[in-house]
Design a protein around this motif. Structure first.
Motif, PDB file in Angstrom:
ATOM      1  N   ASP A 127       1.144  -1.565   0.193  1.00  0.00           N
ATOM      2  CA  ASP A 127       0.402  -0.426   0.243  1.00  0.00           C
ATOM      3  C   ASP A 127       0.464   0.815   0.502  1.00  0.00           C
ATOM      4  OD1 ASP A 127       0.937   0.239   1.953  1.00  0.00           O
ATOM      5  OD2 ASP A 127      -0.845   0.450   3.609  1.00  0.00           O
ATOM      6  N   GLU A 128       2.535   1.017  -0.610  1.00  0.00           N
ATOM      7  CA  GLU A 128       3.013   2.235  -0.581  1.00  0.00           C
ATOM      8  C   GLU A 128       2.514   3.429  -1.016  1.00  0.00           C
ATOM      9  OE1 GLU A 128       5.291  -1.348  -1.518  1.00  0.00           O
ATOM     10  OE2 GLU A 128       3.417  -0.857  -1.204  1.00  0.00           O
ATOM     11  N   THR A 129       1.299   3.103  -2.002  1.00  0.00           N
ATOM     12  CA  THR A 129       1.441   5.073  -3.022  1.00  0.00           C
ATOM     13  C   THR A 129      -0.136   4.790  -2.598  1.00  0.00           C
ATOM     14  OG1 THR A 129       0.640   3.186  -4.606  1.00  0.00           O
ATOM     15  CG2 THR A 129       2.782   3.820  -4.560  1.00  0.00           C
ATOM     16  N   ARG A 130      -0.629   4.046  -1.776  1.00  0.00           N
ATOM     17  CA  ARG A 130      -2.206   4.709  -1.608  1.00  0.00           C
ATOM     18  C   ARG A 130      -1.898   5.055  -0.070  1.00  0.00           C
ATOM     19  NH1 ARG A 130      -2.839  -0.492  -3.691  1.00  0.00           N
ATOM     20  NH2 ARG A 130      -2.905  -1.398  -1.826  1.00  0.00           N
ATOM     21  N   ARG A 131      -0.964   4.921   0.578  1.00  0.00           N
ATOM     22  CA  ARG A 131      -0.680   5.356   2.228  1.00  0.00           C
ATOM     23  C   ARG A 131       0.630   6.150   2.258  1.00  0.00           C
ATOM     24  NH1 ARG A 131      -5.993   4.027   5.436  1.00  0.00           N
ATOM     25  NH2 ARG A 131      -6.796   2.882   3.734  1.00  0.00           N
ATOM     26  N   PRO A 132       0.800   7.254   1.695  1.00  0.00           N
ATOM     27  CA  PRO A 132       2.352   7.619   1.493  1.00  0.00           C
ATOM     28  C   PRO A 132       2.283   8.359   3.411  1.00  0.00           C
ATOM     29  CG  PRO A 132       1.099   8.448   0.139  1.00  0.00           C
ATOM     30  CD  PRO A 132       0.521   7.320   0.298  1.00  0.00           C
ATOM     31  N   PHE A 133       1.902   8.163   4.161  1.00  0.00           N
ATOM     32  CA  PHE A 133       1.893   9.283   4.773  1.00  0.00           C
ATOM     33  C   PHE A 133       2.304  10.488   5.053  1.00  0.00           C
ATOM     34  CE2 PHE A 133      -3.105   6.591   5.014  1.00  0.00           C
ATOM     35  CZ  PHE A 133      -3.403   7.777   3.510  1.00  0.00           C
ATOM     36  N   PHE A 134       3.440   9.507   4.994  1.00  0.00           N
ATOM     37  CA  PHE A 134       4.469   9.737   6.686  1.00  0.00           C
ATOM     38  C   PHE A 134       5.849  10.343   5.206  1.00  0.00           C
ATOM     39  CE2 PHE A 134       3.131   7.431  10.012  1.00  0.00           C
ATOM     40  CZ  PHE A 134       2.976   8.927  11.282  1.00  0.00           C
ATOM     41  N   TYR A 135       5.245   9.821   4.181  1.00  0.00           N
ATOM     42  CA  TYR A 135       6.383  10.200   3.156  1.00  0.00           C
ATOM     43  C   TYR A 135       6.467  11.388   2.435  1.00  0.00           C
ATOM     44  CZ  TYR A 135       6.906   5.075   3.350  1.00  0.00           C
ATOM     45  OH  TYR A 135       6.454   3.458   3.603  1.00  0.00           O
ATOM     46  N   LEU A 136       5.817  11.849   2.315  1.00  0.00           N
ATOM     47  CA  LEU A 136       5.014  13.157   1.922  1.00  0.00           C
ATOM     48  C   LEU A 136       3.282  13.673   2.620  1.00  0.00           C
ATOM     49  CD1 LEU A 136       3.307  13.806  -1.836  1.00  0.00           C
ATOM     50  CD2 LEU A 136       3.123  11.531  -0.449  1.00  0.00           C
ATOM     51  N   PRO A 137       3.101  15.205   3.405  1.00  0.00           N
ATOM     52  CA  PRO A 137       2.264  15.437   3.744  1.00  0.00           C
ATOM     53  C   PRO A 137       0.730  15.597   2.975  1.00  0.00           C
ATOM     54  CG  PRO A 137       3.791  17.459   3.391  1.00  0.00           C
ATOM     55  CD  PRO A 137       4.392  16.390   2.675  1.00  0.00           C
ATOM     56  N   VAL A 191      -6.884 -21.747   4.868  1.00  0.00           N
ATOM     57  CA  VAL A 191      -6.951 -20.577   4.953  1.00  0.00           C
ATOM     58  C   VAL A 191      -5.659 -19.865   4.811  1.00  0.00           C
ATOM     59  CG1 VAL A 191      -6.406 -18.481   6.646  1.00  0.00           C
ATOM     60  CG2 VAL A 191      -8.940 -20.042   7.053  1.00  0.00           C
ATOM     61  N   PRO A 192      -5.386 -19.120   4.606  1.00  0.00           N
ATOM     62  CA  PRO A 192      -3.298 -18.811   3.812  1.00  0.00           C
ATOM     63  C   PRO A 192      -2.739 -19.582   5.118  1.00  0.00           C
ATOM     64  CG  PRO A 192      -4.965 -17.503   2.715  1.00  0.00           C
ATOM     65  CD  PRO A 192      -5.540 -17.783   3.962  1.00  0.00           C
ATOM     66  N   ALA A 193      -1.585 -20.555   5.049  1.00  0.00           N
ATOM     67  CA  ALA A 193      -0.868 -20.071   5.541  1.00  0.00           C
ATOM     68  C   ALA A 193      -0.421 -19.068   6.036  1.00  0.00           C
ATOM     69  CB  ALA A 193       0.320 -21.132   5.500  1.00  0.00           C
ATOM     70  N   GLU A 194      -0.018 -17.989   5.293  1.00  0.00           N
ATOM     71  CA  GLU A 194       0.707 -16.788   5.414  1.00  0.00           C
ATOM     72  C   GLU A 194      -0.420 -16.007   3.471  1.00  0.00           C
ATOM     73  OE1 GLU A 194       4.380 -14.484   2.904  1.00  0.00           O
ATOM     74  OE2 GLU A 194       4.871 -15.581   5.211  1.00  0.00           O
ATOM     75  N   MET A 195      -0.685 -14.318   4.429  1.00  0.00           N
ATOM     76  CA  MET A 195      -1.338 -13.321   3.164  1.00  0.00           C
ATOM     77  C   MET A 195      -0.747 -12.414   4.073  1.00  0.00           C
ATOM     78  SD  MET A 195      -5.738 -13.497   4.268  1.00  0.00           S
ATOM     79  CE  MET A 195      -5.567 -14.935   5.527  1.00  0.00           C
ATOM     80  N   PRO A 196      -1.246 -11.304   2.854  1.00  0.00           N
ATOM     81  CA  PRO A 196      -0.918  -9.689   3.516  1.00  0.00           C
ATOM     82  C   PRO A 196      -2.086  -9.470   4.793  1.00  0.00           C
ATOM     83  CG  PRO A 196      -1.110 -10.271   1.106  1.00  0.00           C
ATOM     84  CD  PRO A 196      -1.626 -11.410   1.652  1.00  0.00           C
ATOM     85  N   GLU A 197      -1.767  -8.259   5.590  1.00  0.00           N
ATOM     86  CA  GLU A 197      -3.288  -8.084   6.734  1.00  0.00           C
ATOM     87  C   GLU A 197      -2.636  -6.498   6.355  1.00  0.00           C
ATOM     88  OE1 GLU A 197      -4.086  -6.593   9.646  1.00  0.00           O
ATOM     89  OE2 GLU A 197      -4.966  -8.480   8.862  1.00  0.00           O
ATOM     90  N   SER A 198      -3.439  -6.112   6.137  1.00  0.00           N
ATOM     91  CA  SER A 198      -4.424  -4.694   5.931  1.00  0.00           C
ATOM     92  C   SER A 198      -5.650  -4.530   5.549  1.00  0.00           C
ATOM     93  CB  SER A 198      -3.335  -3.619   4.071  1.00  0.00           C
ATOM     94  OG  SER A 198      -3.615  -2.824   4.029  1.00  0.00           O
ATOM     95  N   PHE A 199      -6.200  -3.184   5.786  1.00  0.00           N
ATOM     96  CA  PHE A 199      -7.545  -3.121   4.985  1.00  0.00           C
ATOM     97  C   PHE A 199      -7.522  -2.590   4.380  1.00  0.00           C
ATOM     98  CE2 PHE A 199     -11.154  -0.133   4.812  1.00  0.00           C
ATOM     99  CZ  PHE A 199     -11.685  -0.720   5.643  1.00  0.00           C
ATOM    100  N   ASP A 200      -6.617  -2.362   3.323  1.00  0.00           N
ATOM    101  CA  ASP A 200      -6.519  -2.278   2.099  1.00  0.00           C
ATOM    102  C   ASP A 200      -6.838  -3.953   1.026  1.00  0.00           C
ATOM    103  OD1 ASP A 200      -6.633   0.461   2.320  1.00  0.00           O
ATOM    104  OD2 ASP A 200      -4.424   0.390   0.860  1.00  0.00           O
ATOM    105  N   PHE A 201      -6.012  -4.715   1.953  1.00  0.00           N
ATOM    106  CA  PHE A 201      -6.316  -6.692   1.516  1.00  0.00           C
ATOM    107  C   PHE A 201      -7.655  -6.544   1.634  1.00  0.00           C
ATOM    108  CE2 PHE A 201      -5.591 -10.019   1.348  1.00  0.00           C
ATOM    109  CZ  PHE A 201      -4.829 -10.548  -0.308  1.00  0.00           C
ATOM    110  N   ALA A 202      -8.569  -5.578   2.449  1.00  0.00           N
ATOM    111  CA  ALA A 202      -9.201  -6.021   3.642  1.00  0.00           C
ATOM    112  C   ALA A 202      -9.656  -7.206   4.198  1.00  0.00           C
ATOM    113  CB  ALA A 202     -10.628  -6.252   2.531  1.00  0.00           C
TER     114      ALA A 202
END
Length: 660
Positions: free
Chosen positions: A539-549, A635-646
C-alpha cells in the motif's frame, strides 16, 4: 519470504492489462485465472452420502420445494471461479467469530463484506475482475468501460445491472442532499466523472484528467463497492425521484426527513433487509444485538473450479463482546473458527500459543503492510514560531532519533519481534530504499548531543534541560491516542521520553481519547504525536502519509502543508521547495495511466523523503498472526495484513470450509 504463499496461476501485468479483441483503442482488464470464468465439468465432488453436490444441500432442498429457482437460473452466465487455497471444500457449518463491541463494523467488512467491482489477487499485486467481468482503460487514462457479469442477481433474486450502478452514482453518491461531497475516487481535475450507461451490462466513466488510480480504487473497500452496494429496486422506494410521499413515510418511521430514512435503509450492516451481492447476507444487524449472523446468499455468483456454487460455509456468526479480555479467553478456549483482530497482539501471543493444543487451533501468518509500529512525528507547521523553527531543523530530528535505544524498546514493549526501522518501505517492497530505512538508527548519545547542538540548542537550565534559541525553557508534549491502535504505544513512548531526557530534551507524554487526538492534530494544536506507519508493503502509493504531507490527522507531521496539498494549493500553507516538489510529483502520479511511470514518480517522492527525514521511526514488526481452528480449512498459511487488502477478505473467504 515467499510472495506467493498458496498456489495460484500467476497473473502477469501484460495478462492483466492487454486483452485480445479490445476495441476503440482501449486496454482491457480481463477475467483472470484465480477468478476464472469457465467452470470445468458438469459434476463435482460428492458428500459423505455419495451424492453429487453442485450447491449447498439446504439450497437444493429449497429448489426441490419450489422456493428457489434452479442453480442454472441463479448463477450468471459467466460466474467467477475461485481457485481454493488447498482443496475444494464441503458444504456446511458455521464460521464463529467476534466483534469488539457494536462499533466494530470493520471486521464485518473484512470477513463478509469484501466483494468490490474489482478485487486484489492473493499476492496483493494486481487488481483483478470480480463483480466487473472486465474493465477497459483508454490509453490516455481518461475513460474506463466497466462490463458487468450478465445474469448476476442480488440476494433476493432481482437482476443486478448497469441501472444499479447509475442509481448508486446519480441518485445516491452525487445527490447533495444525501452526500454533500462527491467521493474523491470519482473526481479529478476539480470535476466529477461523467457516467454513461452503455447497455444493461456496461457503463463508461470519463474523467476530466487522466486517472491513474481508478482501477486500484475499484479494488478497495469503501470505494470499489460504493457503486455496488445500493440496490436500485430496494432503495428507490425511499427516494422522491421514484416514489411519492417519502417524507410522510419517513415521518411515520420516526425519521426527520427522507434523507435520514434513505441513509438508514442504505446501511449495509445496520439493515439486514437490504439485498447484497456478498457471499453471506445478514439475518441480524449490527446494533443492539448480542450476536450478528449472516446466512449463505443463494444467488452468489462464484463457483469453485468444479462448478460448485460458493460459499461452502452455511453461515457466519459474530458474538458482540465489549471486553477484549473476554474475546481472548474465548479464543484460547477454541471458540472461534478463524479470527485475526482485537486479541492477536504481540503481548497476547504467548498466551494464545500456550492454548493452541487444548483449544484446537493453529496460527496463520499475517504479512504486515505496516512499515512501522510507532512513528513519532513533530509538528513541522506548529503555531508557536520557536517550536516550528526547532522541529523544522533536520539536525534536531536526527538528534532525537540517535537518542532512542531501539534494542531496549524492542525488548521492553515489542516482545523482541521488532526490527529497528525508520519510516520507509519494507525490504520486500519494490520501493525499498535501504538508506531511507536505516539512517540515524544508531543508538549513540554522543551523536545525539552533537546533532542537537548543531540544531542550536546549546544552552541548558539548572536541571540539564536544553533551552530554546530564545533562551527560554523548551519542552515537547507527545500526544498518544489511548487506547491506541497499538496497545503499548504509551509504554513505548514513555521509554522514549526517558531516552530524550538523557540528552537534555524535556518531554512528556499526553495520553488522550482518539477523538480528541484527531481534533487537536487536525487543528494544528499539537507538538508531536505517534501513529502506526502504513505504506510498508503493498500500500506504499495509496498510504504514503509519512513520506509526504497528505494527511492532517493520523499522520499529521505538517497539517498546514497537508491542507495545501488536499486543496490543490488554495488553502493551508505552501510548503518549502522540496516538499512542494513532492506534492506536485504526487499530483502528477495520480494522473499518470502507465504503472511503470507511476512507480518512477513515487521513487522520486521517496528520495526527497530520504533527504528531508520528516519523521522518526522506531521499529517494524514484519509479521503478525491469526488463529485458525483445526477443522477450518483453506485459510492461507500466510497472507497480507491490511485494511486495503481487507484481510482476510482478499483471500476469498467464500472458499473457506469446515470439516473435522
Amino acid at each position: 519470504m515467499t510472495d506467493r504463499p498458496w498456489t495460484t496461476r500467476r497473473i502477469s501485468r501484460r495478462d492483466l492489462l492487454v486483452a485480445g479483441g479490445a476495441s476503440a483503442g482501449l486496454v482491457a482488464l480481463p477475467a483472470c485465472s484465480w477468478l476464472d470464468t469457465d467452470p470445468a465439468g458438469d459434476s463435482g465432488p460428492t458428500d459423505a452420502a455419495g451424492t453429487d453436490l453442485m450447491e449447498a444441500p439446504e439450497l437444493a432442498a429449497r429448489v426441490e420445494a419450489g422456493e428457489l429457482p434452479p442453480l442454472s437460473e441463479r448463477l450468471p452466465g459467466n460466474p467467477a471461479v475461485v481457485e481454493p487455497v488447498d482443496r475444494v471444500g464441503v458444504y456446511g457449518g458455521t464460521w464463529s467469530s467476534a466483534l469488539l463491541g457494536p462499533e466494530d463494523e470493520a471486521w464485518l467488512q473484512r470477513t463478509v463484506g469484501y466483494d468490490p467491482l474489482l478485487r486484489w489477487n492473493p499476492e496483493w499485486t494486481e487488481a483483478v475482475p470480480n463483480i466487473a467481468e472486465s474493465v477497459e482503460q483508454s490509453p490516455d487514462g481518461h475513460e474506463f468501460v466497466i462490463t458487468l457479469r450478465a445474469g448476476m442477481k442480488w440476494s433476493d433474486g432481482t437482476p443486478f445491472t448497469a441501472d444499479d450502478i447509475v442509481f448508486a452514482f446519480e441518485d445516491f453518491l452525487m445527490n447533495k442532499e444525501i452526500s454533500p461531497a462527491a467521493p474523491t475516487f470519482l473526481t479529478n481535475g476539480g470535476q466529477v466523472a461523467a457516467l454513461t450507461r452503455v447497455d444493461d451490462q456496461t457503463v463508461r466513466f470519463t474523467f476530466a484528467e487522466p486517472n491513474g488510480l481508478f482501477i486500484e480504487n475499484l479494488a478497495l473497500l469503501n470505494t470499489g463497492d460504493a457503486l455496488t452496494t445500493y440496490p436500485r429496486h430496494y432503495l428507490q422506494q425511499f427516494h422522491p425521484a421514484y416514489t411519492q410521499g417519502v417524507d410522510a413515510a419517513a415521518a411515520a418511521a420516526g425519521f426527520g426527513s427522507w434523507t435520514e430514512l434513505m441513509l438508514a435503509r442504505a446501511e449495509t450492516y445496520q439493515n439486514a433487509e437490504k439485498p447484497t451481492l456478498n457471499a453471506w447476507m445478514l439475518t441480524s444487524a449490527l446494533g443492539d444485538a448480542t450476536t450478528v449472523t449472516a446466512e449463505r446468499n443463494p444467488y452468489y455468483w462464484k463457483t469453485d473450479p468444479d462448478g460448485r456454487q460458493l460459499p461452502y460455509i452455511d453461515r457466519v456468526s459474530f458474538e458482540v463482546i465489549s471486553d477484549a479480555e473476554v474475546i481472548l479467553l474465548k479464543a484460547t478456549n477454541g471458540e472461534f473458527s478463524f479470527h485475526t483482530r482485537h486479541v492477536t497482539s504481540l503481548a497476547n501471543k504467548p498466551v494464545l500459543a500456550d492454548g493452541r493444543e487444548q483449544g484446537g487451533y493453529t496460527f496463520t501468518t499475517l504479512r504486515s503492510s505496516l512499515m512501522n509500529e510507532m512513528v513519532i512525528f513533530l509538528n513541522l507547521t506548529h503555531q508557536d514560531p520557536v517550536k516550528r523553527a526547532i522541529f523544522g531543523t533536520k539536525d534536531f530530528r536526527i538528534g532525537l532519533s540517535h537518542a532512542i535505544d531501539r534494542a531496549e524498546l524492542n525488548t521492553a514493549t515489542f516482545q523482541e519481534e521488532g526490527e529497528p526501522w525508520q519510516a520507509a518501505p519494507s525490504p520486500d517492497s519494490k520501493f525499498f530504499d535501504e538508506g531511507l530505512a536505516t539512517q540515524y538508527l544508531e543508538y549513540d548519545l554522543d551523536l545525539a548531543n552533537e546533532a542537537l547542538d548543531r540544531a542550536g540548542l546549546t544552552e541548558r537550565d539548572g536541571a540539564g534541560f536544553r533551552l530554546g534559541p530564545d533562551g527560554r525553557p523548551f519542552s515537547i508534549e507527545v500526544e498518544v491516542s489511548d487506547p491506541g491502535v497499538v496497545p503499548y504505544w504509551l509504554d513505548a513512548m514513555n521509554l522514549v521520553v526517558g531516552y530524550w531526557s538523557e540528552v537534555g530534551i524535556n518531554a512528556r507524554t499526553r495520553p488522550e481519547d482518539r477523538s480528541l487526538f484527531k481534533e487537536r492534530t487536525e487543528a494544528n494544536q499539537h507538538d508531536a504525536g505517534v501513529w502506526v506507519g502504513p505504506g510498508g508493503l503493498g500500500d506504499e502509493t495509496r498510504r504514503p502519509f509519512f513520506y509526504l504531507p497528505t494527511m492532517r490527522f493520523e499522520q499529521a507531521f505538517a497539517p498546514l502543508w497537508a491542507q495545501w496539498y488536499q486543496s490543490g494549493g488554495t488553502q493551508g500553507e505552501e510548503p518549502p521547495a522540496a516538499t512542494k516538489e513532492q506534492c506536485e510529483l504526487f499530483w502528477q502520479f495520480a494522473q499518470t495511466p502507465d504503472a511503470d511511470e507511476r512507480d518512477e514518480l513515487f521513487r522520486q517522492i521517496l528520495q526527497i523523503a530520504h533527504e528531508q527525514f520528516y519523521v522518526i521511526g522506531t521499529l517494524r514488526v514484519p509479521t503478525g498472526y491469526g488463529i485458525v481452528r483445526d477443522d477450518f480449512h483453506n485459510v492461507p498459511a500466510e497472507m497480507p495484513e491490511s485494511f486495503d487488502f481487507a484481510t482476510p477478505g482478499g483471500s476469498s473467504p467464500s472458499q473457506y470450509f469446515i470439516e473435522a
